[in-house]
Write an enzyme that holds these catalytic residues in place. Sequence first.
Site, PDB file in Angstrom:
ATOM      1  CB  SER A 302      -8.376 -33.443   9.675  1.00  0.00           C
ATOM      2  OG  SER A 302      -9.273 -33.370   8.608  1.00  0.00           O
ATOM      3  CG  ASP A 313       3.946 -25.309   2.604  1.00  0.00           C
ATOM      4  OD1 ASP A 313       4.751 -25.795   3.425  1.00  0.00           O
ATOM      5  OD2 ASP A 313       3.329 -26.009   1.775  1.00  0.00           O
ATOM      6  CE  LYS A 327      -9.590 -37.560   8.341  1.00  0.00           C
ATOM      7  NZ  LYS A 327      -9.841 -36.536   7.297  1.00  0.00           N
TER       8      LYS A 327
END
Length: 455
Positions: A302, A313, A327
């Site tokens: 999460s 990224d 999740k």
Amino acid sequence: MMRKTSVILLSAATGAALTLFVTQPRAVLMGSSARAATSDTYRQLNLFGDVFERVRSDYVEKPDDSKLVESAISGMLSGLDPHSSYMDAKSFRDMQVQTRGEFGGLGIEVTMEDGLIKVVSPIDDTPASKAGIMANDIITNLDDEAVQGLTLNQAVEKMRGPVNTKIKLKIIRKGQDNPIDVTLVRDNIRVRSVRARVEADDIAYIRITTFNEQTTEGLKKEVANLQGQIGDKLKGYIIDLRNNPGGLLEEAVTVSDSFLERGEIVSTRGRNAEETQRRAAHPGDLTKGKPVIVLINGGSASASEIVAGALQDHKRATLVGTRSFGKGSVQTIIPLGSGNGALRLTTARYYTPSGKSIQAKGIVPDIEVLQDVPEELKARTDTKGEASLRGHLKNDGDEKTGSQSYVPPDAKDDKALKMADDLLHGIKSTSSATPAPEAARDKAAVDKPGNKAAN
């Protein structure tokens, strides 16, 4: 939160009225379909009413009406996905305490052992530490009431309470012949979601255990402390998110922002396109551009995955460990009024800056490191992951099951931590280390112009 929900409903209603006004023939068809759906819904509600009355009148014992309704609500929500649920008033209060990370209490971390309460450790500068409570103390009585027979949660609830109120503890301590009676005055306690230490004399190690309202503040404090301790020889930072189950979305965003100067952190996309939200970083990197290694494993879920995904990224950090839990959904807490608890409802999926959904897939680290797991623990150290949960939200493409979540209790046995140390000291490089099986493919996908444009 309720106000936000009302605004969304109002916007939807306004849009429907506009459609009805502009394209009347189509709207008439939609209205007919809607009336049929509504009629069918009422039939189902009548069925529920019939069953409810039959249970009330014919069940072998007289049932509690409120519990019947709560059970029906719980069943409806649990049938949606594994993370939507109903919280009664007490569960809602407990959740609020957990996410605030702040409560009236004594300042001790405890566990249950042989039916008694054992102190794991006192928290610094709290009533417990000031009164001399020590690790491994056994608490046998709370206000002259024996703790034997209480659950851990019940005992914790008794120790918590309004600030400036008193509680008496009876303690058994190894080496002491007689029990010790201690009276403590409850104070405002903040849960430490961030812990830190100096690693190898020149590395700042920061462990984030959960994302509550205190996390970003705790991170800033620990970064400043470590910078002061290590000084100019600071090589970089290790951010340990292993077995961190997540928490507040807002805290995940602000923690990510602490390491980024610019760019998207996360986007959330709900049922309707107009509900899409994008969160971006603000100038200012707490670490002043120093290298960052993030440790993840099968228990990182999460909010942890939002931080790991954003830093990966943007190539701000190297991820080391094993694939995360997967999740990729956001839950909104919707209070239902005084005494009625709240809904925890899945309202959106989230996407990393490159536009990837990690739902039921997880985040693949740049460098995979598997720990040496003791034989007796091998059956219990793999996390099955989101993809194994019944009723989970589906994702496009291949879903992935969980991965190893074992963290050695002794740092000298921690292979992921050793890898992070070696990377920051230049003993190993990301090119010489073994990449995770899917990492090269995922990193390449981030660099494709088409993927960037899709954001």
